[in-house]
Write an enzyme that holds these catalytic residues in place. Structure first.
Site, PDB file in Angstrom:
ATOM      1  N   ARG A  49     -23.381  -4.514   6.920  1.00  0.00           N
ATOM      2  CA  ARG A  49     -23.106  -5.952   6.961  1.00  0.00           C
ATOM      3  C   ARG A  49     -21.855  -6.273   7.774  1.00  0.00           C
ATOM      4  O   ARG A  49     -20.817  -5.654   7.585  1.00  0.00           O
ATOM      5  CB  ARG A  49     -22.953  -6.477   5.538  1.00  0.00           C
ATOM      6  CG  ARG A  49     -22.552  -7.930   5.426  1.00  0.00           C
ATOM      7  CD  ARG A  49     -22.622  -8.420   4.000  1.00  0.00           C
ATOM      8  NE  ARG A  49     -21.757  -7.666   3.104  1.00  0.00           N
ATOM      9  CZ  ARG A  49     -20.459  -7.897   2.940  1.00  0.00           C
ATOM     10  NH1 ARG A  49     -19.859  -8.840   3.676  1.00  0.00           N
ATOM     11  NH2 ARG A  49     -19.751  -7.192   2.084  1.00  0.00           N
TER      12      ARG A  49
ATOM     13  N   GLY B 283     -15.273  -8.425  -5.625  1.00  0.00           N
ATOM     14  CA  GLY B 283     -15.423  -7.963  -4.250  1.00  0.00           C
ATOM     15  C   GLY B 283     -14.554  -8.745  -3.284  1.00  0.00           C
ATOM     16  O   GLY B 283     -13.772  -9.612  -3.661  1.00  0.00           O
TER      17      GLY B 283
ATOM     18  N   CYS C 166     -14.876  -0.279   6.648  1.00  0.00           N
ATOM     19  CA  CYS C 166     -13.814  -0.729   5.737  1.00  0.00           C
ATOM     20  C   CYS C 166     -13.766   0.156   4.503  1.00  0.00           C
ATOM     21  O   CYS C 166     -14.807   0.580   3.985  1.00  0.00           O
ATOM     22  CB  CYS C 166     -14.069  -2.169   5.303  1.00  0.00           C
ATOM     23  SG  CYS C 166     -14.429  -3.331   6.649  1.00  0.00           S
ATOM     24  N   CYS C 167     -12.563   0.407   3.997  1.00  0.00           N
ATOM     25  CA  CYS C 167     -12.423   1.175   2.766  1.00  0.00           C
ATOM     26  C   CYS C 167     -12.805   0.307   1.574  1.00  0.00           C
ATOM     27  O   CYS C 167     -12.740  -0.922   1.640  1.00  0.00           O
ATOM     28  CB  CYS C 167     -10.996   1.701   2.608  1.00  0.00           C
ATOM     29  SG  CYS C 167      -9.775   0.418   2.240  1.00  0.00           S
TER      30      CYS C 167
ATOM     31  N   CYS D 207       0.818  -1.225   0.000  1.00  0.00           N
ATOM     32  CA  CYS D 207       0.000   0.000   0.000  1.00  0.00           C
ATOM     33  C   CYS D 207       0.846   1.267   0.000  1.00  0.00           C
ATOM     34  O   CYS D 207       0.338   2.346  -0.291  1.00  0.00           O
ATOM     35  CB  CYS D 207      -0.926   0.010   1.208  1.00  0.00           C
ATOM     36  SG  CYS D 207      -2.083  -1.371   1.248  1.00  0.00           S
TER      37      CYS D 207
END
Length: 381
Positions: free
Chosen positions: A187, A115, A198-199, A80
Site C-alpha cells: 500500500r 495504526g 516502513c518499520c 528514538c
C-alpha cells in the site's frame, strides 16, 4: 575513564503486546537480564531507563518490579534515541567510577496508539503544519533518487534484505521474508514509500548490563567492550537543509571513530536506524560504510549482506525487528553483544569482532534530527 564492558543482554520480544504496558515489558527484560548473568538485584548500582511514551517515573516502575529499589534511577526521553541515550548515561556512570555496574533499559508500548504515524508534539512550527515522519523520509527518498539515479527498486532491496535477516530472529516483530514484488505492490504511504518500506510500530523492551573491569571479573558471562559511546543533538539552522545528508549521524560517528581509534573499514556489522528503507542508504553513507551517493550500489552488490563486506542490520533492523522507539537503541546493543560473543545463532555474522550501533530520531523544527547515538563495541578474548 575506566574501560566499560557489556556483560549481558535480554529482550522482551518485539511485536504487539496488547494489555501489557511499558513497565510490564521492561520488567520482563530486566528480570531476564539479571537471571542470565546470575546477578542479585541488590548489586545493581544504578538504573537508566529510556522511553518516549512510558509516562512519568517509568524507570522506577520498571526497576522496582524487578527488585531494584533504592539506587539512583533515571528515566530518559530522547525521542528514538532514548534507549541508546540510557546506555550512554550508564556507560558514563561506570566509566567515571561512580558505579561498578549499571542497568540500561529501553521500553515502549505503542499498541495504544493504533495504526498510522506516531503522534508528535504540536509545539513545533513544522509539526503544527502537518509534518509527519513518513512524509519527511519520503522527501528524503525523492531527493536521493533524483540526485543519485537510484530507483524505487533499490529502496525495495533494503526491505527485502532486512526482512530476510529478520525471518531468522525470534525476537523480531516480523519473521517472514518478502519479495521485491511484494514491496512494490504494498500500500502507498507517502510517495515513493510504500507500506513495506516502513518499520512497524511495535511494543517491546530490552536491557543490558554495563560494568567495570573489576566487576566483570566476578561474573561468569562473556564480555564485550564498549570502545565508544557518543550522543549528539541536531544543529539548529533555518536555511537550506540537504535532505540526503544526515549531518547529525556524520558528526556523531566521527566522534565515535575518534574515541575508539577505529574506522569504517574495521566494522564487521552495523545495526543502524532503518526506520524507513531510505534511511539505511542515507545513514550508511554518513557512517562511512559506503561512498556518498553510492550506498544503493553497495546494497545491490551484496556488500551489506550477512556474508558481505559489512553486515548491515543482520538482526533484521527496524524494518523487521520493529521499532518500539524507546527500546530500539538498547536492543541494538543486545544484538551486537550476541554477535560479538558468537551466540547469535542463525543470525551470526561469521568472525564478527567489531560492531557499530546507531540510532537517531526526533522531528524538530530547524534540525535534521533531535538526537543521535552511536556505540562501537569489540569482542574480548
Amino acid at each position: 575513564m575506566r574501560h566499560v564492558f557489556v556483560a549481558g543482554a535480554a529482550v522482551a520480544p518485539f511485536g504487539k503486546h496488547l494489555g501489557r504496558g511499558a513497565a510490564d515489558l521492561g520488567e520482563q527484560a530486566v528480570i531476564d537480564l539479571l537471571r542470565s548473568v546470575n546477578l542479585p538485584p541488590g548489586q545493581v548500582g544504578a538504573g537508566f531507563v529510556g522511553s518516549v511514551y512510558g509516562g512519568s517515573l517509568v524507570g522506577q516502575r520498571v526497576l522496582q518490579r524487578a527488585g531494584i529499589s533504592g539506587p539512583p534511577v533515571f528515566t530518559v526521553e530522547n525521542a528514538c534515541a532514548s534507549g541508546a541515550s540510557a546506555v550512554h548515561l550508564a556507560w558514563q556512570a561506570v566509566a567515571s567510577g561512580a558505579h561498578d555496574c549499571a542497568v540500561a533499559v529501553g521500553t515502549e508500548n505503542l499498541s495504544g496508539f493504533g495504526g498510522g504515524a506516531l503522534p508528535l508534539t504540536t509545539a513545533d512550527a513544522e509539526i503544527a503544519q502537518g509534518v509527519v515522519m513518513p512524509a519527511t523520509y519520503a522527501m528524503r527518498a525523492q531527493r536521493y533518487l533524483y540526485e543519485t539515479g537510484a530507483r524505487v527498486e533499490d529502496l525495495c532491496l533494503v526491505s527485502v534484505k532486512n526482512r530476510r535477516n529478520g525471518a531468522k530472529n525470534p525476537r523480531a516483530h516480523f519473521q517472514a521474508p518478502v519479495t521485491l514484488e511484494q514491496v512494490l505492490q504494498s500500500r502507498p504511504v507517502a510517495d515513493p514509500l510504500r507500506l513495506l518500506h516502513c518499520c512497524p510500530n511495535s511494543d517491546g523492551a530490552a536491557a543490558v548490563l554495563l560494568c567495570s573491569p573489576e566487576f566483570a571479573r566476578e561474573l561468569r558471562t562473556p564480555l564485550v567492550r564498549v570502545r565508544a559511546s557518543v550522543v549528539r543533538s541536531g544543529r539548529f539552522h533555518t536555511g537550506f537543509r540537504d535532505m540526503t545528508w544526515p549531518d547529525i549521524t556524520e558528526r556523531t560517528v566521527r566522534a565515535a571513530y575518534e574515541m575508539s581509534g577505529l574506522s569504517p573499514a574495521d566494522l564487521d556489522l552495523v545495526e543502524l536506524h532503518d526506520a524507513f528503507s531510505i534511511a539505511e542508504l542515507l545513514h550508511a553513507e554518513a557512517l562511512g560504510i559506503a561512498e556518498r551517493g553510492k550506498a544503493h550500489r553497495a546494497l545491490a552488490d551484496g556488500e551489506f549482506d550477512v556474508d558481505g563486506r559489512v553486515a548491515v542490520s543482520p538482526s533484521g533492523g527496524l524494518l523487521s525487528r520493529g521499532h518500539p522507539v524507546g527500546a530500539t537503541g538498547v536492543s541494538q546493543i543486545g544484538e551486537a553483544y550476541w554477535q560479538l560473543t558468537g551466540s547469535a545463532g542463525d543470525l551470526q555474522v561469521p568472525g564478527a569482532t567489531v560492531a557499530l550501533t546507531h540510532v537517531t530520531g526526533g522531528g524538530i523544527f530547524g534540525v535534521d534530527n533531535g538526537a543521535c547515538s552511536v556505540h562501537i563495541l569489540t569482542a574480548e578474548d
